[in-house]
Write a protein that holds these residues in place. Structure first.
Motif, short mmCIF file in Angstrom:
data_model
loop_
_atom_site.label_atom_id
_atom_site.label_comp_id
_atom_site.label_asym_id
_atom_site.label_seq_id
_atom_site.Cartn_x
_atom_site.Cartn_y
_atom_site.Cartn_z
N LEU A 95 27.70 48.15 37.17
CA LEU A 95 27.01 48.62 35.97
C LEU A 95 28.02 48.85 34.85
O LEU A 95 29.21 49.07 35.11
N ASN A 96 27.53 48.79 33.62
CA ASN A 96 28.39 49.16 32.50
C ASN A 96 28.31 50.66 32.25
O ASN A 96 27.65 51.39 33.00
N GLU A 97 28.96 51.11 31.19
CA GLU A 97 29.00 52.55 30.93
C GLU A 97 27.63 53.13 30.62
O GLU A 97 27.39 54.33 30.81
N GLN A 98 26.69 52.30 30.14
CA GLN A 98 25.34 52.76 29.82
C GLN A 98 24.40 52.69 31.02
O GLN A 98 23.21 53.00 30.91
N GLY A 99 24.93 52.27 32.17
CA GLY A 99 24.11 52.19 33.37
C GLY A 99 23.30 50.91 33.47
O GLY A 99 22.40 50.80 34.31
N GLN A 100 23.60 49.93 32.63
CA GLN A 100 22.87 48.66 32.68
C GLN A 100 23.46 47.75 33.75
O GLN A 100 24.67 47.71 33.97
N PHE A 101 22.56 47.00 34.38
CA PHE A 101 22.97 46.12 35.47
C PHE A 101 23.73 44.90 34.93
O PHE A 101 23.28 44.24 34.00
N LEU A 102 24.89 44.63 35.53
CA LEU A 102 25.71 43.50 35.11
C LEU A 102 25.73 42.38 36.15
O LEU A 102 25.87 41.21 35.81
N GLY A 103 25.59 42.75 37.41
CA GLY A 103 25.66 41.76 38.49
C GLY A 103 26.16 42.42 39.76
O GLY A 103 26.24 43.65 39.86
N PHE A 104 26.51 41.58 40.73
CA PHE A 104 27.00 42.07 42.02
C PHE A 104 28.48 41.70 42.20
O PHE A 104 28.95 40.68 41.68
N VAL A 105 29.17 42.52 42.95
CA VAL A 105 30.54 42.22 43.35
C VAL A 105 30.57 42.19 44.86
O VAL A 105 30.11 43.13 45.52
N SER A 106 31.11 41.11 45.40
CA SER A 106 31.15 40.94 46.86
C SER A 106 32.58 40.96 47.37
O SER A 106 33.52 40.66 46.63
N LYS A 107 32.72 41.30 48.63
CA LYS A 107 34.05 41.24 49.24
C LYS A 107 34.57 39.82 49.25
O LYS A 107 35.78 39.59 49.13
N THR A 108 33.68 38.85 49.39
CA THR A 108 34.11 37.45 49.39
C THR A 108 34.80 37.10 48.08
O THR A 108 35.87 36.48 48.07
N ALA A 109 34.21 37.51 46.96
CA ALA A 109 34.81 37.24 45.66
C ALA A 109 36.15 37.94 45.52
O ALA A 109 37.11 37.39 44.98
N ILE A 110 36.22 39.18 46.03
CA ILE A 110 37.48 39.94 45.96
C ILE A 110 38.57 39.24 46.76
O ILE A 110 39.70 39.06 46.29
N PHE A 111 38.24 38.83 47.97
CA PHE A 111 39.24 38.18 48.84
C PHE A 111 39.69 36.84 48.28
O PHE A 111 40.87 36.48 48.37
#
Length: 597
Positions: A565-581
């Motif tokens: 989420l951004n600072e206003q609490g709006q949905f931006l998307g998902f973050v996955s462990k796969t993307a991090i790795f």
């Protein structure tokens, strides 16, 4: 014109790929960088000294005190004015910290305007009496030369980083006529891990720059006459190293305090006035603070100790040893403040030269005091030289650079043992208090520092959450959507999790495909809304979260995916462990390329 230039560069690249090996081409580029950086160093030194000479010879001597008061503020004002009027498309930053940041976070991209803007602003700042040095600006200019050439030729990150380091080494070599120190500086500060082949381009760039600079500017920086060092002075060298080590701790604390003070002043020209008046007052009382301060060190090395008070309002006391000692101590501490005020008020320069001057003055003060008070008879020039090396080592966390630079610019190779002792002790005293130097501390605090001690943490800190967010292929549901109306979209979705938002895109919760399929068999399913099936997210990620915090949240909830989420609490998307790795592996390979440079 631009199209022709791009086509020409393409032809050059095609030719060199077929006719020249990559390593040999990099050596050719290093020579080009060395030549241009050597010319840049010559221009910077000549322009600065021309401004100094013009200002100090066009006016009668009896007015000098008042001119000293005004000139520094004028120089800082002109530097700030130049930046605000002419550097519009890029960001203008001074010091070594932006170079290190550029290596770690900006693919070794140093903006091209630094090639000339660093020279112009630093020449004005120092020429008008700003109490800083020229070495940091010429390092920035040289780094920009290497970075720009590498980008124009379409080289890889590793190769651009190498040319950037070549430019920095060439800048030091051209400024001091010290090719070895230039190479050591690049290795110690910019390329802390390197392979043997890195020596060749660095050494060639440094040597070329030193030769080119010497063709245009032949004046030697320091002259040292010494018969070597005496073993009975060894204890006093240790005392000097301890004093300078403690002083380097004070300097680091003063650096952060003065920067914080000026950071609270929002208007840039108000900073100029406040800083200019402070600096003018200090230069008025201590003329040795004017500009780099090398003239004072030269006089002391030649045995002219009364020069400490020459041209000052206290010149009548220049024959009193005790007053010389007291005045020297005050000059050391005032020099530290003057340097930091110059930089914080908007002037351009570095702490390289001030470190040498402050260390040299401390070495002089100790040796002169020992001789005057009759404790022993030691060589004052030797202690001046050792003090310069110790200060550079402690303040910059660069002991090898301190040793080799001072040995080269003074010809004091006979003093290698005192240089090594004082540099090592000063460095370890400062290192025991501060893990990072004044250049690397801001990067370490922001997670942008390439660390060899903890590569995993370093790589994680280099990753930004905003670049890992995935939104594609995710079906976003409004909290008032009927499940029956969106069933076809849900079944065709490639994902098994759906974010729920309101009309303002505020994130409300998650719906899992298993819950949807389970609810289909419910007789009242036709009236179910997304709000009815929604479940709260186990955790949410914010853009300000570090990667360590992100992984901690995932581990705490034992999940593979979390909404961002951004600072206003709006949905931006998902973050996955796969993307991090995946990103982690890419960054690790990139860091390995840097370390092999």
């Amino acid at each position: 014109m631009q199209v022709k230039f791009v086509n020409y560069i393409d032809q050059v690249n095609q030719f060199r790929r077929t006719k020249i090996s990559n390593r040999n081409f990099l050596i050719i580029c290093a020579l080009v960088v060395g030549i241009i950086a050597g010319l840049a160093a010559s221009v910077l030194k000549s322009l600065t000294h021309y401004i100094e000479h013009f200002l100090q010879t066009e006016f009668q001597w009896k007015y000098k005190y008042f001119l000293y008061f005004l000139f520094p503020m004028i120089g800082i004002f002109l530097s700030v004015l130049y930046v605000r009027k002419f550097i519009r498309k890029g960001k203008f930053e001074t010091g070594l910290t932006p170079i290190l940041y550029g290596i770690s976070r900006k693919s070794s991209n140093i903006e091209s305007h630094n090639i000339y803007s660093q020279i112009i602003t630093s020449a004005i700042t120092v020429g008008f009496g700003g109490s800083v040095g020229l070495e940091s600006p010429i390092v920035s200019s040289g780094s920009a030369i290497g970075s720009t050439l590498g980008r124009i030729l379409g080289l890889s990150y590793r190769e651009i980083t190498m040319l950037l380091a070549c430019g920095a080494a060439a800048g030091i070599a051209g400024a001091f006529n010290s090719p070895i120190a230039g190479m050591v500086f690049a290795i110690e500060i910019l390329l802390p891990e390197f392979t043997i082949p890195a020596f060749i381009p660095l050494l060639l760039a440094s040597a070329t720059a030193a030769v080119v600079a010497r063709l245009f500017y032949t004046e030697q920086l320091f002259y040292l006459l010494t018969e070597g060092w005496e073993t009975n002075a060894l204890l006093w060298y240790v005392v000097l190293a301890v004093l300078i080590g403690l002083f380097s701790i004070y300097f680091a604390r003063a650096n952060f305090a003065i920067k914080h003070f000026f950071a609270d002043i929002q208007h840039p020209y108000k900073k100029v006035v406040v800083g200019g008046l402070m600096l003018g007052g200090m230069v008025f009382l201590f003329p040795a603070l004017y500009g780099e301060g090398y003239i004072t060190i030269k006089e002391l090395l030649s045995g002219n100790y009364s020069s400490m008070l020459s041209n000052s309002i206290f010149s009548d006391y220049s024959h009193v040893p005790l007053f010389i000692i007291l005045f020297s101590v005050l000059t050391v501490f005032t020099k530290s403040v003057a340097t930091l005020v110059t930089l914080s008020a908007g002037g351009n320069g570095g702490t390289f030269a001030p470190s040498l001057v402050m260390g040299g003055l401390m070495g002089f003060t100790l040796a002169y005091s020992i001789n005057t008070l009759g404790f022993a008879q030691v060589s004052v020039p030797n202690f001046i030289v050792a003090g310069m090396a110790a200060a550079l080592s402690g303040i910059m966390h660069a002991p090898l650079t301190g040793i080799f630079l001072i040995a080269e610019i003074t010809g004091g190779y006979q003093l290698m043992v005192p240089l090594m002792i004082t540099s090592a002790i000063s460095y370890f005293i400062n290192r025991s208090k501060f893990k990072y130097s004044i250049y690397t501390k801001p990067l370490a605090e922001s997670g942008a520092l390439l660390s060899l001690e903890d590569k995993d943490t370093t790589v994680l800190n280099m990753m930004k959450l905003r670049y890992l967010i995935e939104k594609k292929d995710y079906l976003i549901l409004d909290c008032n959507d009927l499940i029956s109306a969106r069933m076809n979209d849900i079944l065709q979705s490639k994902r098994n999790i759906f974010p729920v938002v309101d009309e303002k895109q505020q994130f409300k919760g998650l719906i899992y495909v298993e819950d949807v399929l389970r609810a289909v068999n419910n007789p009242e399913s036709a009236q179910l809304t997304a709000n009815d099936l929604m479940a709260p997210a186990p955790k949410v990620l914010l853009l300000t979260d570090s990667m360590q915090v992100v992984l901690e949240k995932m581990e705490q909830e034992n999940v593979w995916l979390l909404p961002a989420l951004n600072e206003q609490g709006q949905f931006l998307g998902f973050v996955s462990k796969t993307a991090i790795f995946n990103k982690y592996r890419a960054m690790l390979r990139r860091q390995a390329d840097y370390m092999e440079s």
